[in-house]
Design an enzyme around this catalytic site. Sequence first.
Site, PDB file in Angstrom:
ATOM      1  N   CYS A  34     163.933 -32.470  -9.158  1.00 54.98           N
ATOM      2  CA  CYS A  34     165.490 -32.340  -9.829  1.00 54.98           C
ATOM      3  C   CYS A  34     165.821 -33.702 -10.273  1.00 54.98           C
ATOM      4  O   CYS A  34     166.696 -33.649 -11.085  1.00 54.98           O
ATOM      5  CB  CYS A  34     166.233 -31.751  -8.511  1.00 54.98           C
ATOM      6  SG  CYS A  34     165.703 -30.404  -7.629  1.00 54.98           S
ATOM      7  N   CYS A  54     166.665 -26.276  -9.681  1.00 54.55           N
ATOM      8  CA  CYS A  54     166.201 -25.297  -9.384  1.00 54.55           C
ATOM      9  C   CYS A  54     167.059 -24.072 -10.159  1.00 54.55           C
ATOM     10  O   CYS A  54     168.094 -24.422 -10.315  1.00 54.55           O
ATOM     11  CB  CYS A  54     166.551 -24.941  -7.812  1.00 54.55           C
ATOM     12  SG  CYS A  54     165.496 -25.965  -6.730  1.00 54.55           S
ATOM     13  N   SER A 102     171.086 -21.940   1.486  1.00 53.66           N
ATOM     14  CA  SER A 102     170.813 -22.283   0.157  1.00 53.66           C
ATOM     15  C   SER A 102     171.245 -21.802  -0.881  1.00 53.66           C
ATOM     16  O   SER A 102     171.624 -20.471  -0.721  1.00 53.66           O
ATOM     17  CB  SER A 102     169.396 -22.349  -0.085  1.00 53.66           C
ATOM     18  OG  SER A 102     168.766 -22.275  -1.468  1.00 53.66           O
ATOM     19  N   ASP A 137     166.239 -30.887  -1.158  1.00 52.42           N
ATOM     20  CA  ASP A 137     166.424 -29.752  -0.187  1.00 52.42           C
ATOM     21  C   ASP A 137     165.350 -28.822  -0.444  1.00 52.42           C
ATOM     22  O   ASP A 137     165.165 -28.297   0.804  1.00 52.42           O
ATOM     23  CB  ASP A 137     167.797 -29.023  -0.725  1.00 52.42           C
ATOM     24  CG  ASP A 137     169.113 -29.849  -0.424  1.00 52.42           C
ATOM     25  OD1 ASP A 137     168.927 -30.477  -0.186  1.00 52.42           O
ATOM     26  OD2 ASP A 137     170.312 -28.841  -0.667  1.00 52.42           O
ATOM     27  N   GLU A 197     170.481 -26.180   5.669  1.00 50.98           N
ATOM     28  CA  GLU A 197     170.338 -24.723   5.059  1.00 50.98           C
ATOM     29  C   GLU A 197     169.240 -23.891   5.601  1.00 50.98           C
ATOM     30  O   GLU A 197     168.425 -24.375   6.327  1.00 50.98           O
ATOM     31  CB  GLU A 197     170.260 -24.954   3.359  1.00 50.98           C
ATOM     32  CG  GLU A 197     171.487 -25.666   2.786  1.00 50.98           C
ATOM     33  CD  GLU A 197     171.067 -25.901   1.346  1.00 50.98           C
ATOM     34  OE1 GLU A 197     170.222 -25.574   0.826  1.00 50.98           O
ATOM     35  OE2 GLU A 197     172.068 -26.506   0.675  1.00 50.98           O
ATOM     36  N   CYS A 215     169.811 -33.001  -8.030  1.00 51.57           N
ATOM     37  CA  CYS A 215     169.604 -32.201  -6.789  1.00 51.57           C
ATOM     38  C   CYS A 215     170.988 -31.809  -6.287  1.00 51.57           C
ATOM     39  O   CYS A 215     171.886 -32.497  -6.246  1.00 51.57           O
ATOM     40  CB  CYS A 215     168.726 -32.692  -5.767  1.00 51.57           C
ATOM     41  SG  CYS A 215     168.018 -31.638  -4.526  1.00 51.57           S
ATOM     42  N   ASP A 216     170.929 -30.927  -5.348  1.00 47.59           N
ATOM     43  CA  ASP A 216     172.188 -30.075  -4.852  1.00 47.59           C
ATOM     44  C   ASP A 216     173.458 -31.276  -4.494  1.00 47.59           C
ATOM     45  O   ASP A 216     174.561 -31.339  -5.018  1.00 47.59           O
ATOM     46  CB  ASP A 216     171.988 -29.376  -3.862  1.00 47.59           C
ATOM     47  CG  ASP A 216     171.105 -28.320  -4.221  1.00 47.59           C
ATOM     48  OD1 ASP A 216     170.933 -28.126  -5.285  1.00 47.59           O
ATOM     49  OD2 ASP A 216     170.744 -27.251  -3.246  1.00 47.59           O
ATOM     50  N   LYS A 217     173.135 -32.173  -3.678  1.00 47.17           N
ATOM     51  CA  LYS A 217     174.186 -32.952  -2.725  1.00 47.17           C
ATOM     52  C   LYS A 217     174.517 -34.111  -3.956  1.00 47.17           C
ATOM     53  O   LYS A 217     175.679 -34.809  -3.650  1.00 47.17           O
ATOM     54  CB  LYS A 217     173.784 -33.461  -1.608  1.00 47.17           C
ATOM     55  CG  LYS A 217     173.402 -32.458  -0.656  1.00 47.17           C
ATOM     56  CD  LYS A 217     174.317 -31.103  -0.731  1.00 47.17           C
ATOM     57  CE  LYS A 217     173.824 -30.075   0.382  1.00 47.17           C
ATOM     58  NZ  LYS A 217     172.695 -29.278  -0.102  1.00 47.17           N
TER      59      LYS A 217
END
EC number: 4.2.1.9
Length: 564
Positions: free
Chosen positions: A55, A200, A478, A87, A452, A128-130
């Site tokens: 990511c 992702c 997730s 993650d 998650e 990435c997500d955060k």
Amino acid sequence: METKTIQLNPRSKNITEGKSRAPNRSMYYAMGYEEADFKKPMIGVANGHSTITPCNSGLQKLADAAIAGIEEAGGNAQVFGTPTISDGMAMGTEGMKYSLVSREVISDCIETCVQGQWMDGVLVIGGCDKNMPGGLMGMLRANVPAIYVYGGTILPGSYKGKDLNIVSVFEAVGENAAGRMSDEDLLQIERRAIPGTGSCGGMYTANTMSSAFEALGISLPYSSTMANPHDEKMNSARESAKVLVEAIKKDIKPRDLVTKKAIENAVAVIMATGGSTNAVLHFLAIAHAAGVDWTIDDFERVRQRTPVLCDLKPSGKYLAVDLHRAGGIPQVMKMLLAAGLLHGDCLTITGQTIAEVLKDVPEAPRADQDVIRPISNPMYAQGHLAILKGNLSPEGCVAKITGLKNPVMTGPARVFDDEQSALAAILAGKIKAGDVMVLRYLGPKGGPGMPEMLAPTGALIGAGLGESVGLITDGRFSGGTWGMVVGHVAPEAAAGGNIAFINEGDSITIDSKQLLLQLNISDAELEKRKVGWKAPAPRYNRGVQAKFAFNASSASKGAVLDDY
């Protein structure tokens, strides 16, 4: 909003101008600065590049492009790093408890560097997500002109003619454990699912948040669905830098953009694209950082009026790159705007309003694609992220409700106080159709860090139980999760929430029609069970996890650390 032109170094002049700042300037000279540079804006580049995860491993080229863009537009680039947690790699392990913590660390990093160094603006790059909510929260706290550059989505993998992504691997683990997939197929899916850099690929958390940032106007149009390996992503980073310099001239700040109406726009786009449950938690935190009055009930208000327009994974067919080819987020936004479901007067970082940005976008999607459905024929008439309440979650919880064959289920509770034992039970075939799994003591304080649950939900789907087994938790899911799942149950178990008092075999109802999550026992029995309960001892007594557990607010308020 009327914009005004101001000097380019309104903040950095505090450490670059006057005789008393000679020592400060001396340190700049050591890095190659010249006297003329001190009149230019000092612009931070918060670079999330990392070789921890795909990511973020493609972000350096975007940072280089952004630096070039800043310099071409007459600014000075000051690069600093922000951390990331993968993650996908941490999932199902103790490391996952650090994921949400990293949101706070990232926001602290950005606020600290921007304020400590008197930066005139900041360009944040994340993958990435955060990285996404953490970056925006830091931007909002510092509240200097700022723009977000998303690292870009990943391209799909392929095996036996089928597109793959990271969620394919989690689900394959469940299929293999259930005897529905060979070891060789599992190995090949593992090796082929992720062909290169980028976040992702479905409408999972990173792509959900990037799409929402585009809707907020804090990122450039079309930028949220670009693939990381493609040249247009690098070009967009360079252009973002130039737009930021113009925003400094006009004094456009994040809190000018992230208003209540803008958040309504972002949430409408999240609903229309089938986005992640994590967006609920993150936008509560973003609103808090922006000083905007936004509650968990506001999501339900927007959900009920907003259709799902996009056929995107995890519950649909397509990936973010397909959405990009079909017209991207501007196409979705124009359809919502034309239907009266978007506020067109919200300002963007470009200095234009949403309506002005979308002026040349057609009101209907192209006929040669089926990623984006016409608003007259949506995937679903209402949004997919529902806020459920009831005696198990009086503060509210979050469920994905679209695409379910059985929107209501009542079943016996299968209770687990940790994720690993729940996953082991699924893989051992001990969970049966009709069961309602309860995963608790996994909230912001109890986890701590609200991990998650993609490993258990992926295993359920792989075992063929995704539609027939319910799962409720005070933890998170997730963005790749789908099925009869309910997360963010609040109050959490560690805070004495009613989820702590469920016994094995109790009857639980999940009703996505009536928006109800209910433990089917009497009030008297529930109160009886509470007698003598004590909060469990903290799992961490030192470090970031201990700080997070001590300070985190309820999930219904975003699990923020500064709600004093």
